[in-house]
Design an enzyme around this catalytic site. Structure first.
Site, mmCIF file in Angstrom:
data_model
loop_
_atom_site.group_PDB
_atom_site.id
_atom_site.type_symbol
_atom_site.label_atom_id
_atom_site.label_comp_id
_atom_site.label_asym_id
_atom_site.label_seq_id
_atom_site.Cartn_x
_atom_site.Cartn_y
_atom_site.Cartn_z
ATOM 1 N N GLY A 11 0.837 -1.199 0.000
ATOM 2 C CA GLY A 11 0.000 0.000 0.000
ATOM 3 C C GLY A 11 0.869 1.245 0.000
ATOM 4 N N ARG A 75 0.610 -4.904 -4.585
ATOM 5 C CA ARG A 75 0.798 -5.918 -3.543
ATOM 6 C C ARG A 75 1.092 -7.258 -4.220
ATOM 7 N NH1 ARG A 75 -0.848 -3.901 1.383
ATOM 8 N NH2 ARG A 75 -2.508 -2.323 1.361
ATOM 9 N N GLY A 114 4.584 -7.268 4.838
ATOM 10 C CA GLY A 114 4.705 -8.368 3.881
ATOM 11 C C GLY A 114 5.904 -8.149 2.973
ATOM 12 N N ASP A 137 0.448 2.357 9.081
ATOM 13 C CA ASP A 137 0.032 1.575 10.261
ATOM 14 C C ASP A 137 1.044 1.623 11.408
ATOM 15 O OD1 ASP A 137 -2.226 0.738 8.836
ATOM 16 O OD2 ASP A 137 -1.180 -0.983 7.994
ATOM 17 N N GLY A 180 -6.374 0.264 9.870
ATOM 18 C CA GLY A 180 -5.631 -0.565 10.827
ATOM 19 C C GLY A 180 -6.368 -1.874 11.006
ATOM 20 N N HIS A 181 -5.996 -2.888 10.208
ATOM 21 C CA HIS A 181 -6.690 -4.170 10.278
ATOM 22 C C HIS A 181 -6.208 -5.008 11.451
ATOM 23 C CE1 HIS A 181 -9.700 -4.882 7.371
ATOM 24 N NE2 HIS A 181 -8.994 -4.360 6.395
ATOM 25 N N ARG A 276 -24.035 7.741 13.262
ATOM 26 C CA ARG A 276 -23.556 7.877 11.887
ATOM 27 C C ARG A 276 -22.126 7.354 11.798
ATOM 28 N NH1 ARG A 276 -28.157 8.826 11.302
ATOM 29 N NH2 ARG A 276 -29.167 10.557 10.209
ATOM 30 N N ARG A 285 -4.080 7.701 3.363
ATOM 31 C CA ARG A 285 -2.780 7.402 2.745
ATOM 32 C C ARG A 285 -2.389 8.471 1.723
ATOM 33 N NH1 ARG A 285 -3.541 1.255 1.652
ATOM 34 N NH2 ARG A 285 -3.168 1.787 -0.509
HETATM 35 O O1 F6P Z 1 -1.222 -1.196 5.237
HETATM 36 C C1 F6P Z 1 -1.764 0.019 4.890
HETATM 37 C C2 F6P Z 1 -3.270 -0.048 4.782
HETATM 38 O O2 F6P Z 1 -3.742 1.229 4.412
HETATM 39 C C3 F6P Z 1 -4.002 -0.555 6.003
HETATM 40 O O3 F6P Z 1 -4.144 0.395 7.026
HETATM 41 C C4 F6P Z 1 -5.310 -0.963 5.409
HETATM 42 O O4 F6P Z 1 -5.947 -1.903 6.232
HETATM 43 C C5 F6P Z 1 -4.887 -1.539 4.087
HETATM 44 O O5 F6P Z 1 -3.644 -0.957 3.773
HETATM 45 C C6 F6P Z 1 -5.843 -1.294 2.946
HETATM 46 O O6 F6P Z 1 -5.354 -1.963 1.823
HETATM 47 P P1 F6P Z 1 -5.807 -1.709 0.326
HETATM 48 O O7 F6P Z 1 -5.281 -0.370 -0.097
HETATM 49 O O8 F6P Z 1 -5.196 -2.815 -0.434
HETATM 50 O O9 F6P Z 1 -7.299 -1.702 0.325
#
Ligand code: F6P
Length: 359
Positions: A11, A75, A114, A137, A180-181, A276, A285
């Site tokens: 990302g 990715r 990764g 993150d 933040g997953h 909401r 980002r």
């Molecule tokens: O790792 C950065 C990030 O923005 C995470 O915070 C988010 O969960 C993920 O990437 C989203 O990924 P994508 O852009 O592939 O939807």
């Protein structure tokens, strides 16, 4: 001749360009021999499929303040790196061949979790690799800070600031879903900065009744609204008790687009209050890097450049206890820097009256 390949992986985030500019300037300003920089396009894919171009001075002009990445990114999941592609191509072998074809002395990789596993693999396969820690993150092992994080905190905080006025006018509950997953540094910091009353994190499973209790307590105190920062990967105590497989199955069947909508629905059903959800999503980002990230990424770039000039390879440049450090790639790869629920910042937040929905 010193030949360097560079790629951005995973990302995107703010200050990738600032970091690459830092590496380029440091090496070209200080190398005793002529230098060539090759940019691989769209991350590791550029190395696998030999998509690259020679980078020139003008590529690095005026990019300090620009978000995104001049090289493009993608990715390429580490778990598939050893699998041949659709045409049977061995990706690792292909990357090694590209590296050799260009007679590179070093590969500079800017990436997150990764991407560091792949960088470590390439280093183990004999390539000279230097990496820089990028991700909004801030979850990379081996560094207290990653570039992109501070800008993302700014973006998410601004979103919360703006929601505050509407929340207060309407007397509503507002949920802001912050990226933040697996790790909650971004929602935690943006939540504190944005004055959230409740912060739900992947590392601290919540009890919806505790969340509701906090909202009702605020009501009784005459507060007209509540702001909740919810991490994308926030998880309830019941869901945290499920196995990974069971949880995935539950998510696949869920009627909600994300956890925030589930929390919103539960609050509405339990309190009758208007709730909401706002999802700033990828705006977190995007945009120009904040000054902190520009400085930090430039410094990391300079340190990476110095390692290349000193022919020291196999490291990520990081920042630990207020010092720039080099961390062996094997130490970084495959580890996440998560929030300890007993950490000072969590205790301090609780002292400030912020609820994590856990007690
Ligand atoms: O790792 C950065 C990030 O923005 C995470 O915070 C988010 O969960 C993920 O990437 C989203 O990924 P994508 O852009 O592939 O939807």
């Amino acid at each position: 001749m010193l030949r360097i390949g560079m790629l951005t992986s995973g990302g995107d985030c703010q200050a990738l360009n600032a970091a690459m500019r830092g590496v380029y300037k440091t090496v070209t300003n200080n190398s005793k021999e002529p230098v060539e920089f090759y940019g691989f396009e769209d991350g590791y894919k550029g190395m696998i499929y030999s998509h690259f171009h020679l980078l020139k001075d003008e590529d690095f002009t005026n990019i300090l303040t620009i978000g995104g990445t001049i090289l493009g990114t993608s990715r390429v999941p580490f778990k598939t790196i050893r699998e041949p592609d659709a045409k049977g191509l061995d990706k690792v072998e292909a990357m090694k061949q590209t590296y050799r074809k260009l007679q590179l002395d070093c590969l500079v990789m800017l990436g997150g979790n990764g991407s560091h596993k792949t960088a470590n693999l390439l280093s183990e396969e004999g390539l000279n690799v230097i990496t820089l820690p990028k991700t909004i993150d801030n979850d990379l092992w081996g560094t207290d800070m990653t570039f992109g994080f501070q800008t993302a905190v700014d973006v998410a905080t601004r979103c919360m600031d703006e929601i505050h006025t509407t929340a207060s006018s309407h007397g509503r509950v507002f949920i802001i879903e912050v990226m933040g997953h697996k790790v909650g540094w971004l929602p935690l910091n943006a939540g504190i900065a944005g004055g959230a009353d409740i912060i739900l994190l992947p590392e601290i499973p919540y009890d919806i009744d505790k969340v509701v209790e906090t909202i009702e307590k605020r009501d009784r105190a005459g507060k007209r609204f509540s702001i909740i920062a919810v991490a994308e990967g926030a998880i309830s105590k019941e869901d945290a008790a499920l196995s990974k497989k069971e949880y995935k199955k539950k998510l696949a069947k869920s009627e909600y687009p994300s956890v925030s909508y589930e929390v919103a629905d539960q609050i509405f059903k339990k309190t009758g209050k208007e709730v909401r959800v706002t999802v700033p999503g990828h705006t977190q980002r995007g945009g120009a890097p904040c000054p902190y990230d520009r400085v930090f990424a430039s410094r990391l770039g300079a340190e990476a450049g110095k390692l290349i000039l000193d022919r020291e390879f196999g490291f990520m440049v990081g920042y630990k206890n207020r010092e720039m450090v080099k961390v062996p790639l094997a130490e970084v790869a495959g580890k996440l820097k998560t929030i300890d629920p007993e950490a000072r910042i969590i205790k301090e937040s609780k002292l400030l009256g912020i609820s994590f929905g856990d007690e």
